[in-house]
Design an enzyme around this catalytic site. Structure first.
Site, mmCIF file in Angstrom:
data_model
loop_
_atom_site.group_PDB
_atom_site.id
_atom_site.type_symbol
_atom_site.label_atom_id
_atom_site.label_comp_id
_atom_site.label_asym_id
_atom_site.label_seq_id
_atom_site.Cartn_x
_atom_site.Cartn_y
_atom_site.Cartn_z
ATOM 1 N N HIS A 277 9.268 46.907 64.691
ATOM 2 C CA HIS A 277 8.512 46.951 63.435
ATOM 3 C C HIS A 277 7.218 46.172 63.609
ATOM 4 O O HIS A 277 6.997 45.524 64.629
ATOM 5 C CB HIS A 277 9.337 46.439 62.249
ATOM 6 C CG HIS A 277 9.713 44.990 62.318
ATOM 7 N ND1 HIS A 277 10.472 44.387 61.353
ATOM 8 C CD2 HIS A 277 9.435 44.017 63.218
ATOM 9 C CE1 HIS A 277 10.647 43.115 61.655
ATOM 10 N NE2 HIS A 277 10.030 42.869 62.782
ATOM 11 N N SER B 220 12.806 43.147 66.467
ATOM 12 C CA SER B 220 11.540 42.466 66.239
ATOM 13 C C SER B 220 11.038 41.869 67.556
ATOM 14 O O SER B 220 10.877 42.584 68.533
ATOM 15 C CB SER B 220 11.737 41.424 65.133
ATOM 16 O OG SER B 220 10.525 40.904 64.692
#
Length: 192
Positions: free
Chosen positions: A117, A92
């Site tokens: 993501h 992330s």
């Protein structure tokens, strides 16, 4: 001296030695607090010896986008060239931070994993429809900013990145290097 106090002093000595060798370790979630600590260390190193290389070691599950971009912006402001080394996990926002190195200086250890993501909103959002619409527009702006970072770092097209981050995309160090997120894999401290 109590054992806990002795361990705390030992940790202080280790932290000082690492900072003196211009190594910053980011081994926690990206939060306002962890970002502030990293920024203070970056500026300490910049002010004490500007322009000298810094190694930024990352093992983070990610976290706050705003806190992560605060670190990113400070790294881009200093004159000291920065090398990133992912060890363990850069997921992330941790994966975004791994990209802030100078070109050719983004590394990982052999068993590191990278996960990219799209941004998400945690918890429950309540409010009026207009407020929810504002939140939705803001997260789409954040997604576009993150896509831009990955596009610039990897050389991939915006379409490829948007498809890649549609869901959690997990990569080994080799896969991340093939995707353009890394410049190399470190097998020894001498490789730095």
């Amino acid at each position: 001296m109590p054992e806990g106090e002795m361990m705390h002093k030992l940790q202080d000595v280790i932290d000082r030695k690492l900072l003196d060798s211009r190594r910053i370790f980011f081994s926690e979630p990206v939060t306002e607090k962890s970002a502030a600590e990293a920024i203070k260390k970056l500026w300490y190193l910049e002010l004490t010896n500007p322009g000298q290389p810094i190694v930024f070691v990352i093992n983070s599950p990610g976290g706050s986008v705003d806190a992560g971009f605060a670190v990113w912006d400070q790294i881009k402001m200093i004159s000291s060239p920065l090398t990133t080394v992912v060890t363990g996990l850069a997921a992330s926002m941790g994966s975004v931070l791994s990209l802030c190195a100078v070109p050719g200086r983004r590394f990982a250890t052999p068993h590191a994993r990278i996960m990219i993501h799209q941004p998400s909103i945690g918890g429950t959002i309540t409010g009026q429809a207009t407020d929810l619409d504002i939140h939705a527009r803001e997260i789409l702006k954040t997604k576009a900013r993150i896509i831009d970072v990955y596009v610039e770092a990897t050389g991939q097209s915006p379409e490829v990145i948007e498809k890649a981050i549609d869901r959690d995309m997990w990569m080994s160090a080799n896969e991340a290097m093939e995707f353009g997120l890394l410049d190399g894999i470190l097998f020894s401290f001498n490789d730095l």
